[in-house]
Design a protein around this motif. Structure first.
Motif, PDB file in Angstrom:
ATOM      1  N   LEU A   1       0.825  -1.690  -0.072  1.00  0.00           N
ATOM      2  CA  LEU A   1      -0.103  -0.026  -0.066  1.00  0.00           C
ATOM      3  C   LEU A   1       0.671   1.263  -0.307  1.00  0.00           C
ATOM      4  CD1 LEU A   1      -2.580  -1.039   2.778  1.00  0.00           C
ATOM      5  CD2 LEU A   1      -3.226  -0.809  -0.071  1.00  0.00           C
ATOM      6  N   PRO A   2       0.970   2.077  -1.234  1.00  0.00           N
ATOM      7  CA  PRO A   2       1.796   3.139  -1.285  1.00  0.00           C
ATOM      8  C   PRO A   2       1.264   3.960  -0.687  1.00  0.00           C
ATOM      9  CG  PRO A   2       1.209   2.531  -3.840  1.00  0.00           C
ATOM     10  CD  PRO A   2       0.269   1.232  -2.746  1.00  0.00           C
ATOM     11  N   TYR A   3       1.185   4.089   1.026  1.00  0.00           N
ATOM     12  CA  TYR A   3       0.325   5.469   1.460  1.00  0.00           C
ATOM     13  C   TYR A   3       0.845   6.307   1.591  1.00  0.00           C
ATOM     14  CZ  TYR A   3      -2.525   6.750   5.552  1.00  0.00           C
ATOM     15  OH  TYR A   3      -2.921   8.037   6.618  1.00  0.00           O
ATOM     16  N   GLN A   4      -0.034   7.532   0.635  1.00  0.00           N
ATOM     17  CA  GLN A   4       0.906   8.911   1.422  1.00  0.00           C
ATOM     18  C   GLN A   4       0.068   9.688   2.505  1.00  0.00           C
ATOM     19  OE1 GLN A   4       2.501  10.698  -1.852  1.00  0.00           O
ATOM     20  NE2 GLN A   4       2.305  12.488  -1.372  1.00  0.00           N
ATOM     21  N   THR A   5       0.802  10.479   3.518  1.00  0.00           N
ATOM     22  CA  THR A   5      -0.732  11.143   4.254  1.00  0.00           C
ATOM     23  C   THR A   5      -0.180  12.500   3.398  1.00  0.00           C
ATOM     24  OG1 THR A   5       1.465  12.194   5.284  1.00  0.00           O
ATOM     25  CG2 THR A   5       0.022  10.391   6.018  1.00  0.00           C
ATOM     26  N   ASP A   6      -1.307  13.186   3.861  1.00  0.00           N
ATOM     27  CA  ASP A   6      -1.500  14.785   3.512  1.00  0.00           C
ATOM     28  C   ASP A   6       0.176  16.138   3.867  1.00  0.00           C
ATOM     29  OD1 ASP A   6      -3.628  17.578   3.946  1.00  0.00           O
ATOM     30  OD2 ASP A   6      -1.925  17.468   2.229  1.00  0.00           O
ATOM     31  N   ALA A   7       0.333  15.784   2.833  1.00  0.00           N
ATOM     32  CA  ALA A   7       2.141  16.986   2.488  1.00  0.00           C
ATOM     33  C   ALA A   7       2.504  17.938   2.225  1.00  0.00           C
ATOM     34  CB  ALA A   7       3.212  15.426   1.865  1.00  0.00           C
ATOM     35  N   ALA A   8       1.378  18.479   1.892  1.00  0.00           N
ATOM     36  CA  ALA A   8       0.991  20.011   0.896  1.00  0.00           C
ATOM     37  C   ALA A   8       1.478  20.714   1.703  1.00  0.00           C
ATOM     38  CB  ALA A   8      -0.413  19.599   0.542  1.00  0.00           C
ATOM     39  N   ALA A   9       2.756  21.368   1.048  1.00  0.00           N
ATOM     40  CA  ALA A   9       3.584  22.174   1.702  1.00  0.00           C
ATOM     41  C   ALA A   9       4.021  22.186   2.655  1.00  0.00           C
ATOM     42  CB  ALA A   9       2.379  23.559   2.569  1.00  0.00           C
ATOM     43  N   VAL A  10       4.758  20.835   3.102  1.00  0.00           N
ATOM     44  CA  VAL A  10       5.273  19.843   4.097  1.00  0.00           C
ATOM     45  C   VAL A  10       5.944  19.374   3.855  1.00  0.00           C
ATOM     46  CG1 VAL A  10       5.460  18.649   6.312  1.00  0.00           C
ATOM     47  CG2 VAL A  10       3.848  20.166   6.143  1.00  0.00           C
ATOM     48  N   SER A  11       7.404  19.004   4.607  1.00  0.00           N
ATOM     49  CA  SER A  11       8.885  18.696   3.582  1.00  0.00           C
ATOM     50  C   SER A  11       8.818  17.862   4.682  1.00  0.00           C
ATOM     51  CB  SER A  11       9.896  20.094   3.620  1.00  0.00           C
ATOM     52  OG  SER A  11      11.447  19.070   3.325  1.00  0.00           O
TER      53      SER A  11
ATOM     54  N   ARG B   1      -7.247  13.550   1.111  1.00  0.00           N
ATOM     55  CA  ARG B   1      -6.779  14.979   1.057  1.00  0.00           C
ATOM     56  C   ARG B   1      -8.147  15.623   0.335  1.00  0.00           C
ATOM     57  NH1 ARG B   1      -1.146  16.628  -0.515  1.00  0.00           N
ATOM     58  NH2 ARG B   1      -2.128  18.669  -1.354  1.00  0.00           N
ATOM     59  N   THR B   2      -8.597  15.171   0.661  1.00  0.00           N
ATOM     60  CA  THR B   2      -9.910  15.998   0.507  1.00  0.00           C
ATOM     61  C   THR B   2     -11.158  15.397   1.617  1.00  0.00           C
ATOM     62  OG1 THR B   2     -10.609  15.083  -1.510  1.00  0.00           O
ATOM     63  CG2 THR B   2     -10.276  16.693  -2.186  1.00  0.00           C
ATOM     64  N   GLY B   3     -10.376  14.711   2.759  1.00  0.00           N
ATOM     65  CA  GLY B   3     -11.755  14.171   3.492  1.00  0.00           C
ATOM     66  C   GLY B   3     -12.932  12.937   3.211  1.00  0.00           C
ATOM     67  N   TYR B   4     -12.820  12.677   2.136  1.00  0.00           N
ATOM     68  CA  TYR B   4     -12.984  10.762   1.415  1.00  0.00           C
ATOM     69  C   TYR B   4     -12.305   9.504   1.265  1.00  0.00           C
ATOM     70  CZ  TYR B   4     -16.732  15.301   0.244  1.00  0.00           C
ATOM     71  OH  TYR B   4     -17.656  16.033   1.122  1.00  0.00           O
TER      72      TYR B   4
END
Length: 277
Positions: free
Chosen positions: A10-20, A210-213
Motif C-alpha cells: 500500500l503506497p500510502y501517502q499522508t497529506d504532505a501539502a507544503a510540508v517537507s 486529502r479532501t476528506g473522503y
C-alpha cells in the motif's frame, strides 16, 4: 539486508501539502531522526546492521556495518510485509513471528526496487538500539506504524555513521519532487475498473484522502481499484450535489473527467512539496 516478498503493498501517502519530511539514520547512535520542514520532529531508537568486522574488546573503533550509507528514497510502502516463507498475517492479523514486523519502507539502493533494504518493524524488540540486523533498519512496531502514517513515498533517507547535529545533510537531489508523479489530466475510465492496477488509482486515493473522503480505506490507498475506492469516490460525488448511484449515473462511484478535475483542484495534489526547505 532482507529480501522481502511483498504480500500487501500500500503506497500510502499522508497529506504532505507544503510540508517537507526527511529522515536521518545514524548508525553509530542507532537513532532515526524525522525532520519536518528542516527541523527535527521526533527521534526514534532503531537497530542497524550487525558489524561486519570483529574488533578487540574495549576498542573505540567503530567498524562498518552491513547497513549501506548514502541518501536513498523510499520507493515502496507495505502493510504486513511477507518475508521469505513467513506470512505477513495469520488469520487476518499481523504475524507476531514476522521478522519484518508490521510495516515496510523499501529504500532504492543501487537501483533495486525497494525490496532488499528497508525501514521495518520487528519480532525482536530487544534488538532495538543495537547493531543486530542483516542491513535493514529495525524499529519498534508502534514506532514504524507512526512513521508509516507520516512520511510519503519518495521521502529521502540519509544514512551515515558520523555525528548528528539536528541538520539534515543528505543528497538534496534525492526525493526532490514527488508531485511530478501526479497527473492533472483524467487518464480514462479504463484505469478505474474493479481490480485495475495502476498509478492513477493510487493518485485517486491520495486525492480522496486529502479532501476528506478516505474513510473506507483500512490503512490507505493502493494501486488496485477496490470497493473501498468506489465507496470513497461515491461519497465525494454525492457531496458535489450529484445524484444517481446506479452504474452509469453521476454518483456511481467511478471517477469520470469532472470527478477527477474537481479532486485535482480541491486536493491541491500538484502542490505537494518535498523539497529540503
Amino acid at each position: 539486508m532482507m529480501a522481502m516478498v511483498i504480500g500487501f503493498t500500500l503506497p500510502y501517502q499522508t497529506d504532505a501539502a507544503a510540508v517537507s519530511y526527511k529522515i536521518e539514520i545514524n548508525k553509530t547512535s542507532n537513532k532515526l531522526y524525522l525532520y519536518k520542514n528542516g527541523k527535527v520532529m521526533k527521534v526514534y531508537p532503531v537497530a542497524t546492521g550487525a558489524n561486519t568486522a570483529k574488533i578487540p574488546t574495549g576498542s573505540k573503533v567503530i567498524p562498518k556495518s552491513a547497513t549501506p550509507e548514502g541518501t536513498f528514497p523510499i520507493v515502496v510502502k507495505t502493510v504486513n510485509p511477507q518475508w521469505k516463507n513467513v506470512p505477513g498475517t495469520v488469520n487476518g492479523k499481523p504475524n507476531p513471528d514476522n521478522p519484518l514486523g508490521v510495516r515496510w519502507h523499501g529504500l532504492k539502493v543501487n537501483g533495486d526496487g525497494g525490496n532488499i533494504y528497508g525501514i521495518h518493524g520487528t519480532s525482536n524488540p530487544s534488538s532495538i538500539g543495537k547493531h543486530a540486523s542483516a542491513g535493514c533498519i529495525r524499529m519498534q512496531n508502534k514506532d514504524v506504524v507512526e512513521l508509516f502514517n507520516i512520511v510519503p513515498l519518495n521521502t529521502a533517507v540519509w544514512i551515515h555513521s558520523g555525528k548528528s547535529d539536528g541538520k539534515w545533510k543528505g543528497n538534496p537531489n534525492v526525493g526532490a519532487n514527488s508531485s511530478a508523479n501526479y497527473s492533472a489530466s483524467y487518464p480514462g475510465k479504463k484505469y478505474f475498473t474493479k481490480g485495475a492496477n495502476n498509478k492513477y488509482v493510487y493518485q485517486l486515493g491520495v486525492m480522496l484522502q486529502r479532501t476528506g473522503y478516505g474513510k473506507h480505506y483500512r490503512v490507505g490507498p493502493s494501486n488496485v481499484f477496490t470497493e473501498a475506492d468506489r465507496l470513497n469516490v461515491q461519497e465525494f460525488q454525492l457531496a458535489q450535489g450529484w445524484r444517481g448511484t446506479k452504474l452509469g449515473q453521476d454518483a456511481d462511484g467511478y471517477p469520470g473527467p469532472e470527478t477527477w478535475n474537481r479532486l485535482v483542484k480541491q486536493s491541491g495534489i500538484l502542490k505537494v512539496n518535498t523539497s529540503n526547505n
